[in-house]
Write an enzyme that holds these catalytic residues in place. Structure first.
Site, mmCIF file in Angstrom:
data_model
loop_
_atom_site.group_PDB
_atom_site.id
_atom_site.type_symbol
_atom_site.label_atom_id
_atom_site.label_comp_id
_atom_site.label_asym_id
_atom_site.label_seq_id
_atom_site.Cartn_x
_atom_site.Cartn_y
_atom_site.Cartn_z
ATOM 1 N N GLY A 133 2.113 -3.585 4.530
ATOM 2 C CA GLY A 133 2.437 -4.993 4.716
ATOM 3 C C GLY A 133 1.203 -5.841 4.944
ATOM 4 N N GLY A 152 -7.993 -5.516 4.529
ATOM 5 C CA GLY A 152 -6.893 -5.490 5.490
ATOM 6 C C GLY A 152 -6.964 -4.283 6.396
ATOM 7 N N THR A 199 0.852 -1.176 0.000
ATOM 8 C CA THR A 199 0.000 0.000 0.000
ATOM 9 C C THR A 199 0.888 1.225 0.000
ATOM 10 O OG1 THR A 199 -1.758 1.125 1.215
ATOM 11 C CG2 THR A 199 -0.072 0.102 2.516
ATOM 12 N N ARG A 248 -12.140 -9.703 1.139
ATOM 13 C CA ARG A 248 -11.115 -9.477 2.151
ATOM 14 C C ARG A 248 -10.760 -7.996 2.240
ATOM 15 N NH1 ARG A 248 -5.674 -7.084 2.254
ATOM 16 N NH2 ARG A 248 -4.645 -7.933 4.122
ATOM 17 N N GLY A 256 -1.836 -6.756 6.441
ATOM 18 C CA GLY A 256 -2.735 -5.954 7.253
ATOM 19 C C GLY A 256 -3.381 -6.669 8.413
#
Length: 331
Positions: free
Chosen positions: A243, A221, A191, A219, A245
């Site tokens: 990274g 995160g 991200t 899904r 989440g």
């Protein structure tokens, strides 16, 4: 209807009811200077972002350096990556879920603690801008899925096919084995998180992502979750994460880091403690990456990660710098 007007009217109505019975792209980097912070100096304006997103940080700095607000800088900065089809972790060109659908998540937070987020939204290229509209034009904080998409259309956003040929090709190749295994620092789960302080000393932050590649449909995160992927307190500072989440959510990582700074820790110390909290809950694991960055009210910055390879970029009057992060695990 604007948020403040809506809440004011809602409050009046509620009072009446109660009385009756009863919230990468990269260009060539030619700068060499590094940011130096001392106890007597406050640095502003300044922007910091996860990873080496040189163009995004440069766009945000342009807004700040011409007197713009931290909130505008955040939106304009991360939009650079949302619009870059070569960045397959954010916006148009993001890698799809296992069903072939690109779903985007984003959140934004301003100096007053107002925030907005969109989750699992399809067909809209700039989720950070939709998140800002949620913050400013609705009484809500989060809109998800089809509701978020419909809201975006109502606000004038155009329908866009987010699945590029390159991402589609890679997805079809993945389907041959369908092995779900995020690769550390080969960012199929990355991200961009960004924090900024403007000339007035006001802090804002934003976070945007296409999430883990080939994730299960639906899904979400940490990235669009206020307190997990992003948190800002204008009296203290801000933090954001990148990274895997799921692990950030479990520790409410960004909120934790801001609270640690409130208690007197530096941004660097707070980020290190944030990673240590995660690793304390994952004593037998070393197969995932988390990176935190933080900034305090004085413009001091910090970053820390689990695995070597993470970096974060800063831009202020003292330079435009990519900062390699120290890590909990060593190479």
């Amino acid at each position: 209807m604007k948020r403040r007007k809506f809440l004011k009217n809602s409050g009046v109505a509620t009072a009446g009811i109660v009385s009756t019975p009863f919230l990468t792209s990269c260009k060539k980097d030619t700068t060499k200077k590094t940011v130096q912070v001392n106890d007597s100096k406050t640095i502003r304006p300044i922007v910091i972002c996860t990873w080496n997103f040189l163009n995004a940080s440069a766009e945000a700095w342009e807004v700040l350096n011409t007197g713009g607000s931290s909130l505008d800088a955040i939106e304009q900065g991360v939009m650079v990556e949302e619009n870059d089809v070569n960045n397959q972790t954010v916006g148009t060109g993001g890698r799809p879920d296992r069903d072939g659908n690109v779903t985007l998540d984003a959140c934004i937070m301003d100096k007053d603690g107002n925030c907005g987020a969109v989750l699992a939204m399809q067909n809209i290229a700039n989720p950070i801008s939709v998140a800002r509209k949620v913050m400013q034009d609705t009484p809500h904080v989060m809109l998800a899925g089809k509701g978020a998409e419909q809201f975006a259309y109502e606000k004038g956003f155009e329908k866009t096919d987010l699945l590029t040929e390159q991402s589609k090709k890679e997805w079809l190749e993945w389907k041959k084995t369908s092995e779900y295994k995020p690769i550390i620092n080969i960012e199929n789960h990355d991200t961009i998180g960004m924090l900024a302080i403007d000339k007035n000393g006001d802090i804002a932050g934003g976070c945007t992502t296409s999430g883990m590649a080939y994730k299960m449909a639906g899904r979400v995160g940490d990235s669009p979750i206020i307190g997990a992927g992003l948190f800002v307190d204008n009296e203290v500072g801000g933090a954001t994460a990148t990274g895997v989440g799921e692990e950030v959510v479990r520790t409410v990582g960004s909120f934790l880091i801001v609270e640690l700074m409130r208690q007197g820790k530096s941004p660097q110390e707070a980020c290190e403690e944030g990673v240590k909290r995660i690793m304390a809950k994952n004593k037998e694991r070393n197969d995932f990456q988390i990176g935190f960055i933080a900034i305090n009210k004085k413009g001091e910055t910090g970053g820390y990660c689990i695995q070597p390879g993470f970096s974060y970029r800063t831009y202020s009057g003292e330079g435009h710098v990519n900062n390699p992060s120290d890590s909990f695990l060593k190479a």
